[in-house]
Write a protein that holds these residues in place. Structure first.
Motif, mmCIF file in Angstrom:
data_model
loop_
_atom_site.group_PDB
_atom_site.id
_atom_site.type_symbol
_atom_site.label_atom_id
_atom_site.label_comp_id
_atom_site.label_asym_id
_atom_site.label_seq_id
_atom_site.Cartn_x
_atom_site.Cartn_y
_atom_site.Cartn_z
ATOM 1 N N ASN A 98 -11.274 3.103 -0.087
ATOM 2 C CA ASN A 98 -10.282 3.653 0.848
ATOM 3 C C ASN A 98 -8.976 2.864 0.832
ATOM 4 O O ASN A 98 -8.206 2.951 1.766
ATOM 5 C CB ASN A 98 -10.859 3.702 2.260
ATOM 6 C CG ASN A 98 -11.239 2.321 2.761
ATOM 7 O OD1 ASN A 98 -11.170 1.345 2.025
ATOM 8 N ND2 ASN A 98 -11.645 2.237 4.006
ATOM 9 N N GLN A 99 -8.742 2.084 -0.249
ATOM 10 C CA GLN A 99 -7.495 1.333 -0.304
ATOM 11 C C GLN A 99 -6.820 1.492 -1.671
ATOM 12 O O GLN A 99 -7.455 1.851 -2.648
ATOM 13 C CB GLN A 99 -7.721 -0.148 -0.002
ATOM 14 C CG GLN A 99 -8.446 -0.920 -1.090
ATOM 15 C CD GLN A 99 -8.609 -2.396 -0.751
ATOM 16 O OE1 GLN A 99 -8.116 -2.879 0.244
ATOM 17 N NE2 GLN A 99 -9.335 -3.110 -1.585
ATOM 18 N N SER A 100 -5.547 1.192 -1.694
ATOM 19 C CA SER A 100 -4.775 1.234 -2.929
ATOM 20 C C SER A 100 -5.361 0.249 -3.934
ATOM 21 O O SER A 100 -5.743 -0.870 -3.580
ATOM 22 C CB SER A 100 -3.323 0.852 -2.620
ATOM 23 O OG SER A 100 -2.636 0.473 -3.786
ATOM 24 N N LYS A 144 -6.466 5.286 -5.549
ATOM 25 C CA LYS A 144 -7.269 4.678 -4.487
ATOM 26 C C LYS A 144 -8.591 4.192 -5.059
ATOM 27 O O LYS A 144 -9.193 4.835 -5.912
ATOM 28 C CB LYS A 144 -7.555 5.693 -3.372
ATOM 29 C CG LYS A 144 -6.332 6.171 -2.633
ATOM 30 C CD LYS A 144 -5.862 5.137 -1.668
ATOM 31 C CE LYS A 144 -4.700 5.688 -0.850
ATOM 32 N NZ LYS A 144 -4.148 4.706 0.037
ATOM 33 N N ASP A 154 0.806 -1.223 0.000
ATOM 34 C CA ASP A 154 0.000 0.000 0.000
ATOM 35 C C ASP A 154 0.842 1.278 0.000
ATOM 36 O O ASP A 154 0.308 2.364 -0.119
ATOM 37 C CB ASP A 154 -1.036 0.002 1.127
ATOM 38 C CG ASP A 154 -0.421 -0.041 2.508
ATOM 39 O OD1 ASP A 154 0.812 0.056 2.642
ATOM 40 O OD2 ASP A 154 -1.195 -0.198 3.466
#
Length: 154
Positions: free
Chosen positions: A85-87, A82, A76
């Motif tokens: 809420n994450q890579s 994104k 990450d």
């Protein structure tokens, strides 16, 4: 005629730690995303997930080494857009694991029902398994920002 649905797993959802670069794998998240119904025992699921993690990590070994040489110590941290809420790299990595696991389980459980309807279902699941293998390959490529396939003219 009576309908009996597969039992849901009674075990505690488990989080499987990975090496320091790759994210951990949450079996409860896998069950939700891949609509796992509890037919596969928690022990079998864990065994297949560990194998998938090992295979995907091996496929991405050289890429991971290059990222670590650039100073990125976790997936990450590698620059990426994104998703939620994450890579996106984390998303694709987990998708590769989940598709790999589901494909293996489809292949192994296709012979679960030996009746004529079970044989037909096995043929249908073969196509689904092929699609899952393709999706796993594509996800591994996307982690590395590679195209889905490479074609050369002879």
């Amino acid at each position: 005629m009576q309908f009996v649905s597969p039992e849901t797993s009674q075990g505690t959802p488990e989080v499987i730690p990975n090496n320091s670069f790759w994210p951990e794998v949450n079996l409860a998240q896998y069950a939700k995303v891949m609509r796992s119904d509890g037919t596969v025992t928690p022990e079998r699921l864990k065994q297949v997930v560990l194998s998938a993690m090992s295979e995907v990590n091996t496929e991405l070994y050289a890429w991971r080494e290059r990222q670590e040489l650039l100073g990125y110590n976790h997936l990450d941290e590698v620059p990426a857009s994104k998703l939620g809420n994450q890579s996106q790299r984390v998303h694709h990595y987990l998708n590769a694991i989940w598709c790999w696991v589901r494909a293996v389980l489809y292949e192994r459980y296709a012979d679960y029902d030996a009746t004529a309807s079970g044989s037909k279902r096995g043929t249908e699941l073969e196509k689904v398994g092929d699609d899952l293998w393709r999706d796993a390959r594509w996800a591994i490529s996307r982690v590395q920002d590679l195209p889905h396939c490479v074609v050369e003219l002879i």
